[in-house]
Design a protein around this motif. Structure first.
Motif, PDB file in Angstrom:
ATOM      1  N   GLY A  15       1.421  -1.156  -0.417  1.00  0.00           N
ATOM      2  CA  GLY A  15       0.343  -0.303   0.215  1.00  0.00           C
ATOM      3  C   GLY A  15       0.762   1.081  -0.270  1.00  0.00           C
ATOM      4  N   VAL A  16       1.969   1.096   0.735  1.00  0.00           N
ATOM      5  CA  VAL A  16       3.042   2.619   0.917  1.00  0.00           C
ATOM      6  C   VAL A  16       3.293   2.484  -0.524  1.00  0.00           C
ATOM      7  CG1 VAL A  16       4.960   3.069   1.995  1.00  0.00           C
ATOM      8  CG2 VAL A  16       3.099   2.400   3.258  1.00  0.00           C
ATOM      9  N   LEU A  17       3.778   1.847  -0.891  1.00  0.00           N
ATOM     10  CA  LEU A  17       4.529   1.625  -2.325  1.00  0.00           C
ATOM     11  C   LEU A  17       4.250   1.947  -3.248  1.00  0.00           C
ATOM     12  CD1 LEU A  17       6.887  -1.112  -1.757  1.00  0.00           C
ATOM     13  CD2 LEU A  17       8.278   1.005  -1.660  1.00  0.00           C
ATOM     14  N   LEU A  18       2.865   0.987  -3.229  1.00  0.00           N
ATOM     15  CA  LEU A  18       1.896   1.631  -4.618  1.00  0.00           C
ATOM     16  C   LEU A  18       1.469   3.073  -4.215  1.00  0.00           C
ATOM     17  CD1 LEU A  18       0.003  -2.001  -5.181  1.00  0.00           C
ATOM     18  CD2 LEU A  18       1.621  -0.870  -6.840  1.00  0.00           C
ATOM     19  N   GLY A  19       1.068   3.356  -3.377  1.00  0.00           N
ATOM     20  CA  GLY A  19       0.179   4.402  -3.195  1.00  0.00           C
ATOM     21  C   GLY A  19       1.768   5.586  -3.472  1.00  0.00           C
ATOM     22  N   LYS A  20       2.639   5.426  -2.765  1.00  0.00           N
ATOM     23  CA  LYS A  20       4.002   6.345  -3.108  1.00  0.00           C
ATOM     24  C   LYS A  20       3.971   6.341  -5.201  1.00  0.00           C
ATOM     25  CE  LYS A  20       8.505   7.879  -1.793  1.00  0.00           C
ATOM     26  NZ  LYS A  20       9.451   7.177  -0.882  1.00  0.00           N
ATOM     27  N   ALA A  21       3.596   6.286  -5.584  1.00  0.00           N
ATOM     28  CA  ALA A  21       4.629   5.785  -7.376  1.00  0.00           C
ATOM     29  C   ALA A  21       3.013   6.488  -7.691  1.00  0.00           C
ATOM     30  CB  ALA A  21       4.717   4.427  -7.194  1.00  0.00           C
ATOM     31  N   THR A  22       1.831   5.991  -7.511  1.00  0.00           N
ATOM     32  CA  THR A  22       0.630   6.785  -8.520  1.00  0.00           C
ATOM     33  C   THR A  22       0.758   7.954  -7.908  1.00  0.00           C
ATOM     34  OG1 THR A  22      -1.086   5.390  -6.354  1.00  0.00           O
ATOM     35  CG2 THR A  22       0.441   4.115  -8.948  1.00  0.00           C
ATOM     36  N   ARG A  23       0.623   8.953  -7.009  1.00  0.00           N
ATOM     37  CA  ARG A  23       0.263   9.460  -6.229  1.00  0.00           C
ATOM     38  C   ARG A  23       0.895  10.321  -6.632  1.00  0.00           C
ATOM     39  NH1 ARG A  23      -0.670   8.365  -1.885  1.00  0.00           N
ATOM     40  NH2 ARG A  23      -2.864   8.248  -1.892  1.00  0.00           N
ATOM     41  N   THR A  24       0.471  12.369  -7.015  1.00  0.00           N
ATOM     42  CA  THR A  24       0.956  13.156  -8.190  1.00  0.00           C
ATOM     43  C   THR A  24       0.019  14.348  -7.054  1.00  0.00           C
ATOM     44  OG1 THR A  24      -0.477  13.337  -9.837  1.00  0.00           O
ATOM     45  CG2 THR A  24       1.433  11.651 -10.094  1.00  0.00           C
ATOM     46  N   GLY A  25       1.438  15.259  -7.095  1.00  0.00           N
ATOM     47  CA  GLY A  25       0.683  16.570  -6.097  1.00  0.00           C
ATOM     48  C   GLY A  25       0.975  16.448  -5.199  1.00  0.00           C
ATOM     49  N   TRP A  26       0.009  17.336  -4.276  1.00  0.00           N
ATOM     50  CA  TRP A  26       0.383  17.334  -3.328  1.00  0.00           C
ATOM     51  C   TRP A  26      -0.006  15.759  -2.321  1.00  0.00           C
ATOM     52  CZ3 TRP A  26       1.935  22.284  -1.994  1.00  0.00           C
ATOM     53  CH2 TRP A  26       1.952  22.928  -3.201  1.00  0.00           C
ATOM     54  N   CYS A  27       0.450  16.024  -1.122  1.00  0.00           N
ATOM     55  CA  CYS A  27       0.670  15.383  -0.079  1.00  0.00           C
ATOM     56  C   CYS A  27       0.480  15.550   1.177  1.00  0.00           C
ATOM     57  CB  CYS A  27       2.014  13.531  -0.068  1.00  0.00           C
ATOM     58  SG  CYS A  27       1.501  12.551  -1.106  1.00  0.00           S
ATOM     59  N   ARG A  28      -0.170  14.894   2.441  1.00  0.00           N
ATOM     60  CA  ARG A  28      -0.038  15.475   3.596  1.00  0.00           C
ATOM     61  C   ARG A  28       0.786  14.175   4.537  1.00  0.00           C
ATOM     62  NH1 ARG A  28      -6.042  13.504   6.074  1.00  0.00           N
ATOM     63  NH2 ARG A  28      -5.357  14.996   7.786  1.00  0.00           N
ATOM     64  N   TYR A  29       1.471  15.557   5.035  1.00  0.00           N
ATOM     65  CA  TYR A  29       3.095  15.338   6.565  1.00  0.00           C
ATOM     66  C   TYR A  29       2.608  15.249   7.440  1.00  0.00           C
ATOM     67  CZ  TYR A  29       5.691  14.208   1.779  1.00  0.00           C
ATOM     68  OH  TYR A  29       5.565  14.290   0.150  1.00  0.00           O
ATOM     69  N   ARG A  30       2.999  15.020   8.511  1.00  0.00           N
ATOM     70  CA  ARG A  30       2.967  15.826   9.300  1.00  0.00           C
ATOM     71  C   ARG A  30       4.517  15.926   9.814  1.00  0.00           C
ATOM     72  NH1 ARG A  30      -0.492  13.197  12.763  1.00  0.00           N
ATOM     73  NH2 ARG A  30      -0.667  11.334  11.816  1.00  0.00           N
ATOM     74  N   ASP A  31       4.555  16.937  11.033  1.00  0.00           N
ATOM     75  CA  ASP A  31       6.482  17.565  11.734  1.00  0.00           C
ATOM     76  C   ASP A  31       6.060  16.774  12.721  1.00  0.00           C
ATOM     77  OD1 ASP A  31       4.589  18.718  12.988  1.00  0.00           O
ATOM     78  OD2 ASP A  31       4.297  20.912  12.149  1.00  0.00           O
ATOM     79  N   ARG A  32       7.328  17.586  13.780  1.00  0.00           N
ATOM     80  CA  ARG A  32       7.179  16.993  14.215  1.00  0.00           C
ATOM     81  C   ARG A  32       6.663  17.063  15.851  1.00  0.00           C
ATOM     82  NH1 ARG A  32      13.763  19.056  13.982  1.00  0.00           N
ATOM     83  NH2 ARG A  32      14.279  18.067  12.148  1.00  0.00           N
ATOM     84  N   ASN A  33       6.031  17.998  15.057  1.00  0.00           N
ATOM     85  CA  ASN A  33       5.317  18.511  16.463  1.00  0.00           C
ATOM     86  C   ASN A  33       3.456  18.070  16.287  1.00  0.00           C
ATOM     87  OD1 ASN A  33       7.086  20.532  17.862  1.00  0.00           O
ATOM     88  ND2 ASN A  33       6.735  21.836  16.816  1.00  0.00           N
TER      89      ASN A  33
END
Length: 83
Positions: free
Chosen positions: A56-74
């Motif tokens: 799921g992680v690998l396929l999601g990363k390979a097929t997703r283009t554009g913007w992603c959601r990330y979590r910072d240190r806080n």
């Protein structure tokens, strides 16, 4: 009714997750279900969950283009261009 409650709880649990975490959860859940049904035991469900989460992680990363959601240190979630 019980299945609906479980599905809603699962959706709420991953709602705040980052994009990669969501891909991993969805893949892991699908893999565990398929592995459990195919083998009929917990070992198959565990192996299926691990393989499904990684896929799921690998396929999601390979097929997703554009913007992603990330979590910072806080712990704050933000959107940025996918890496």
């Amino acid at each position: 009714m019980k299945k609906t409650i479980i599905a809603l709880a699962a959706m709420m649990a991953i709602a705040g997750c980052t994009t990669a975490e969501q891909d991993g959860v969805v893949g892991g859940t699908a893999g565990a279900i398929i592995g459990g049904l195919a083998t009929g035991d917990a070992g198959g469900a565990i192996v299926g969950g691990v393989v499904g989460a990684a896929s799921g992680v690998l396929l999601g990363k390979a097929t997703r283009t554009g913007w992603c959601r990330y979590r910072d240190r806080n712990g704050r979630i933000y959107e940025a261009r996918c890496r």
